[in-house]
Design a protein around this motif. Structure first.
Motif: not given
Length: 322
Positions: A105-109, A116-121, A123-134, A303-308
């Protein structure tokens, strides 16, 4: 609503190809740029021949930094930071990075785990997608962590298909190595543990248990199966009810009362969970498709969440059972 002008950076690999397959049929997406340094000048269908009739675009190594609403970044780990420095996109462009570069979550991501983070996503402009095992591990354990049930080391094993190693050939991704074979790698040291612990501490500030994770290479092409367990004093009914409550609003994560199998999740954006108590342990099984819920499908969900948009837009993917 006008269609969302979208680019994919690094679209020649497995995750890039999955993004293409989803986005060419996404009703709100206008795919205007498909980037690849290694395949520049080639038709998309020369690299992803299954897209014949669906995509007429040509790979380019030039990317417009204006006029784009969304950019998916599918570059190798460690390359995204440099790419963004060389290509400064508008602050209004939504960036969705599929590498490990910004999962801290560096650089504003914002960390893009929707459950877990749907509300933050949203309104986000920078999103770090989780890893697969994660993804598979976090969804298996998040309800238990939030309840404070985990106070000792957690035993975790996970097996992934060969596409999890990426498109570039290596010794352990050869057919002759994988078929009829299994092997362990990165015992207790997998790179996804860092982001998993980050999420668990956000869910429960007191979480400080070890995650003893044994990752396996599987002899199949796609999918991830995770088994996690820890000592539990409550009842199975209590645990199942807590899991169903935690995921009651989740678009793609489902708790099954029946035993599950990997094929239920392959070719979908679902995470399918099964919870049971045995020998004083709470055991959770988690099944996802590593290229979809573990990568490109979850990126489109973000992407869908970020664009409503409805989270499921463009992600009703299941067409086969066997």
């Amino acid at each position: 609503m006008n269609k969302i002008k979208t680019a994919i950076i690094g679209a020649a690999g497995y995750t890039g190809g999955e993004l293409l397959r989803i986005l060419v049929n996404h009703p709100s997406c206008d795919l205007v740029c498909v980037h690849s340094n290694s395949q520049k000048g080639k038709k998309v269908t020369d690299v992803h021949p299954d897209l014949i009739g669906d995509c007429n675009l040509v790979f380019t190594d030039e990317v417009p930094t204006t006029g784009l609403d969304a950019v998916f970044l599918g570059l190798p780990h460690g390359e995204t930071k440099g790419f963004l420095e060389a290509n400064p996109f508008s602050e209004e462009t939504v960036l969705i990075d599929l590498s490990t570069d910004f999962r801290d979550e560096s650089n504003g991501f914002v960390y893009g785990l929707p459950e877990v983070n749907s509300e933050k996503i949203k309104s986000a402009k920078k999103i770090a997608n989780p890893g697969c095992f994660a993804t598979g591990i976090q969804l298996a354990l998040a309800p238990a962590i939030s309840k404070g049930w985990v106070n000792s080391p957690v035993q975790i094993s996970g097996i992934t298909g060969s596409t999890g190693a990426g498109k570039k050939l290596s010794e352990t991704s050869h057919f002759s190595y994988r078929t009829g074979n299994m092997s362990v790698y990165k015992l207790f040291t997998h790179q996804h543990l860092k982001e998993i612990k980050q999420t668990f501490r956000q869910l429960n500030e007191e979480f400080d248990s070890e995650l003893l994770f044994v990752p396996y290479r599987g002899n199949f092409s796609r999918g991830i199966w995770v088994t996690a367990y820890f000592p539990f004093e409550g009842t199975e009914e209590e645990a199942v009810n807590a899991y169903k409550e935690f995921y009651k609003d989740a678009a793609f994560t489902h708790v099954s009362d029946r035993d599950i199998d990997l094929k239920q999740a392959v070719n979908t954006n679902k995470c399918i969970l099964h919870v049971q108590k045995e020998a004083g342990q709470l055991v959770i099984y988690s099944a996802i498709d590593n290229l979809l819920k573990g990568a490109s499908g979850q990126a489109v969900q973000n992407f869908n969440l970020a664009f409503g948009l409805d989270e499921k837009t463009g992600l009703n993917l299941k067409s086969i059972a066997f």
